[in-house]
Design an enzyme around this catalytic site. Structure first.
Site, PDB file in Angstrom:
ATOM      1  CB  ALA A  47      46.709  37.993  64.554  1.00 44.44           C
ATOM      2  N   GLY A 105      41.684  39.210  63.600  1.00 44.98           N
ATOM      3  CA  GLY A 105      42.233  39.811  62.254  1.00 44.98           C
ATOM      4  C   GLY A 105      41.685  39.254  61.047  1.00 44.98           C
ATOM      5  CD  GLU A 128      41.217  43.504  63.838  1.00 41.62           C
ATOM      6  OE1 GLU A 128      42.135  42.516  63.908  1.00 41.62           O
ATOM      7  OE2 GLU A 128      41.368  44.696  64.562  1.00 41.62           O
ATOM      8  CD  GLU A 164      40.730  40.594  68.173  1.00 44.23           C
ATOM      9  OE1 GLU A 164      39.601  40.673  68.591  1.00 44.23           O
ATOM     10  OE2 GLU A 164      41.259  40.830  67.094  1.00 44.23           O
TER      11      GLU A 164
HETATM   12  N1  CAA Z   1      46.151  31.453  65.485  1.00 46.14           N
HETATM   13  C1  CAA Z   1      46.938  30.254  65.203  1.00 46.14           C
HETATM   14  N2  CAA Z   1      46.372  29.114  65.319  1.00 46.14           N
HETATM   15  C2  CAA Z   1      45.089  29.141  65.111  1.00 46.14           C
HETATM   16  C3  CAA Z   1      44.294  29.992  65.355  1.00 46.14           C
HETATM   17  C4  CAA Z   1      44.641  31.243  65.415  1.00 46.14           C
HETATM   18  N3  CAA Z   1      44.286  32.610  65.214  1.00 46.14           N
HETATM   19  N4  CAA Z   1      43.030  29.853  65.303  1.00 46.14           N
HETATM   20  C5  CAA Z   1      42.936  28.434  65.085  1.00 46.14           C
HETATM   21  N5  CAA Z   1      44.200  28.042  64.986  1.00 46.14           N
HETATM   22  C6  CAA Z   1      44.738  26.573  64.762  1.00 46.14           C
HETATM   23  C7  CAA Z   1      44.462  25.752  66.097  1.00 46.14           C
HETATM   24  O1  CAA Z   1      45.375  26.257  67.021  1.00 46.14           O
HETATM   25  C8  CAA Z   1      44.393  24.417  65.521  1.00 46.14           C
HETATM   26  O2  CAA Z   1      45.506  23.966  65.511  1.00 46.14           O
HETATM   27  P1  CAA Z   1      46.017  22.519  65.989  1.00 46.14           P
HETATM   28  O3  CAA Z   1      45.328  21.790  65.228  1.00 46.14           O
HETATM   29  O4  CAA Z   1      47.637  22.408  65.774  1.00 46.14           O
HETATM   30  O5  CAA Z   1      45.773  22.212  67.484  1.00 46.14           O
HETATM   31  C9  CAA Z   1      43.642  24.414  64.159  1.00 46.14           C
HETATM   32  O6  CAA Z   1      43.780  26.085  63.946  1.00 46.14           O
HETATM   33  C10 CAA Z   1      42.277  24.197  64.199  1.00 46.14           C
HETATM   34  O7  CAA Z   1      41.624  24.937  65.399  1.00 46.14           O
HETATM   35  P2  CAA Z   1      40.622  24.556  66.477  1.00 46.14           P
HETATM   36  O8  CAA Z   1      40.977  22.985  66.747  1.00 46.14           O
HETATM   37  O9  CAA Z   1      40.588  25.427  67.396  1.00 46.14           O
HETATM   38  O10 CAA Z   1      39.276  24.107  65.815  1.00 46.14           O
HETATM   39  P3  CAA Z   1      37.940  24.418  66.200  1.00 46.14           P
HETATM   40  O11 CAA Z   1      36.820  24.246  65.089  1.00 46.14           O
HETATM   41  O12 CAA Z   1      37.499  23.961  67.543  1.00 46.14           O
HETATM   42  O13 CAA Z   1      37.805  26.074  66.689  1.00 46.14           O
HETATM   43  C11 CAA Z   1      38.123  28.518  66.096  1.00 46.14           C
HETATM   44  C12 CAA Z   1      37.968  27.180  65.462  1.00 46.14           C
HETATM   45  C13 CAA Z   1      36.450  28.977  66.858  1.00 46.14           C
HETATM   46  C14 CAA Z   1      38.457  29.515  64.968  1.00 46.14           C
HETATM   47  C15 CAA Z   1      39.261  28.449  67.073  1.00 46.14           C
HETATM   48  O14 CAA Z   1      40.304  27.837  66.788  1.00 46.14           O
HETATM   49  C16 CAA Z   1      39.530  29.865  67.735  1.00 46.14           C
HETATM   50  O15 CAA Z   1      38.844  30.171  68.546  1.00 46.14           O
HETATM   51  N6  CAA Z   1      40.467  30.517  67.213  1.00 46.14           N
HETATM   52  C17 CAA Z   1      41.316  31.561  67.522  1.00 46.14           C
HETATM   53  C18 CAA Z   1      40.471  32.777  67.207  1.00 46.14           C
HETATM   54  C19 CAA Z   1      41.195  34.038  67.754  1.00 46.14           C
HETATM   55  O16 CAA Z   1      41.313  34.192  68.977  1.00 46.14           O
HETATM   56  N7  CAA Z   1      41.188  35.165  66.693  1.00 46.14           N
HETATM   57  C20 CAA Z   1      41.881  36.471  67.233  1.00 46.14           C
HETATM   58  C21 CAA Z   1      43.451  36.226  67.298  1.00 46.14           C
HETATM   59  S1  CAA Z   1      44.247  37.705  67.812  1.00 46.14           S
HETATM   60  C22 CAA Z   1      44.196  38.633  66.653  1.00 46.14           C
HETATM   61  O17 CAA Z   1      43.750  38.238  65.533  1.00 46.14           O
HETATM   62  C23 CAA Z   1      44.739  40.027  66.749  1.00 46.14           C
HETATM   63  C24 CAA Z   1      44.310  41.299  65.783  1.00 46.14           C
HETATM   64  O18 CAA Z   1      43.466  41.897  66.011  1.00 46.14           O
HETATM   65  C25 CAA Z   1      45.139  41.415  64.852  1.00 46.14           C
END
Ligand code: CAA
Length: 258
Positions: free
Chosen positions: A65, A109, A112, A132
């Site tokens: 998400a 998500g 999921e 999360e």
């Molecule tokens: N939401 C919004 N933006 C996201 C995102 C997310 N879930 N995941 C990645 N991005 C964005 C980053 O902010 C970044 O944006 P900018 O270039 O503007 O800074 C871009 O995508 C690239 O990401 P990274 O620079 O972090 O790339 P990376 O290769 O170093 O890492 C990653 C990749 C491991 C996927 C890392 O981005 C990450 O950990 N993302 C978050 C994953 C996460 O926590 N997901 C759970 C979300 S909560 C949820 O999903 C609730 C639910 O159950 C419904």
């Protein structure tokens, strides 16, 4: 239909939906999930389509998400908007098979969403996780419910409580994905699986999906009873007559989807 955050195309009887927010790792915001729902409903209603593939890009199926969108929301915002329930559950109402073709990250998500599909095919670089807990929350789109049903309690607890990611090989071993293929073959493999399914009798295919999904909602005796009733109903299909006659005549069946 013009979409902004997904793209759609058809290949014969297969529909392909591509999540298209590459700069945000396909982070799933309400607009994307609404567009995905609209596309899925349209293909589900289209007689020319027999199966649907959902994919992302080489780096991410979906990284979860959209955290940026969520970060300032309060309880009343998400409660009033019926967040997740409103936009994310369309896929569960789709009656044709939906295949997730996952490369790169399927996190939160994103994982999921894959779990809500009927078959998950993974590229060798796929990574699955429920991170999360890193954000001070818990999975909110079925991660604590569908994941243990797919991989068992031990691995689900491990993933949700430590944010550890599973690679494709572990995900296949654990039962989260049905096949792992090299990245460059992912889409071809998913489309081929979808095309194979789409060539069968659509009502029989839909009954299989409905019956297997029922296994997650009812006790075994009720589930077997439900399956038996659908099996009996299948004898009302012209495709049952055709399929069995073709076998006896040693020829290829020509299903009419009725
Ligand atoms: N939401 C919004 N933006 C996201 C995102 C997310 N879930 N995941 C990645 N991005 C964005 C980053 O902010 C970044 O944006 P900018 O270039 O503007 O800074 C871009 O995508 C690239 O990401 P990274 O620079 O972090 O790339 P990376 O290769 O170093 O890492 C990653 C990749 C491991 C996927 C890392 O981005 C990450 O950990 N993302 C978050 C994953 C996460 O926590 N997901 C759970 C979300 S909560 C949820 O999903 C609730 C639910 O159950 C419904």
């Amino acid at each position: 239909m013009a979409y902004e955050l997904i793209s759609t195309e058809t290949r014969g009887r297969v529909a392909l939906v591509t999540l298209n927010r590459p700069k945000q790792m396909n982070a799933l915001n309400p607009q994307l999930m609404q567009e995905l729902g609209q596309a899925l409903y349209a293909f589900d209603a289209d007689d020319a389509i027999g199966a649907i593939v959902i994919t992302g890009n080489d780096k991410a199926f979906a990284a979860g998400a959209d955290i940026g969108a969520m970060k300032d929301w309060n309880f009343i915002d998400v409660y009033r908007a019926d967040y997740i329930t409103r936009d994310w559950e369309h896929i569960r109402r789709i009656r044709k098979p939906v295949i997730a073709a996952v490369a790169g990250y399927a996190l939160g998500g994103g994982n999921e969403l894959a779990l809500m599909c009927d078959i998950v095919i993974a590229a060798e670089n796929a990574k699955f996780g429920q991170p999360e807990i890193n954000l001070g929350v818990l999975p909110g789109a079925g991660g604590t419910q569908r994941l243990p049903r797919a991989v068992g309690k031990a691995k689900a607890m491990d993933m949700c409580l430590t944010a550890r990611m599973m690679d494709a090989a572990e995900a296949e071993k654990a039962g989260l994905v049905s096949r792992v293929v090299p990245l460059e073959k992912l889409l071809d493999e998913a489309l081929a699986v979808a095309a194979k399914i789409a060539a069968y009798s659509l009502p029989a295919v839909m009954m299989v999906k409905e019956s297997i999904n029922a296994a997650y909602e009812m006790p075994l005796s009720e589930g077997v009873h439900f399956e038996r009733r659908l099996f009996h109903a299948a004898f009302a299909l012209a495709d049952q007559k055709e399929g069995m006659a073709a076998f006896v005549d040693k020829r290829k069946p020509e299903f009419k989807n009725k």
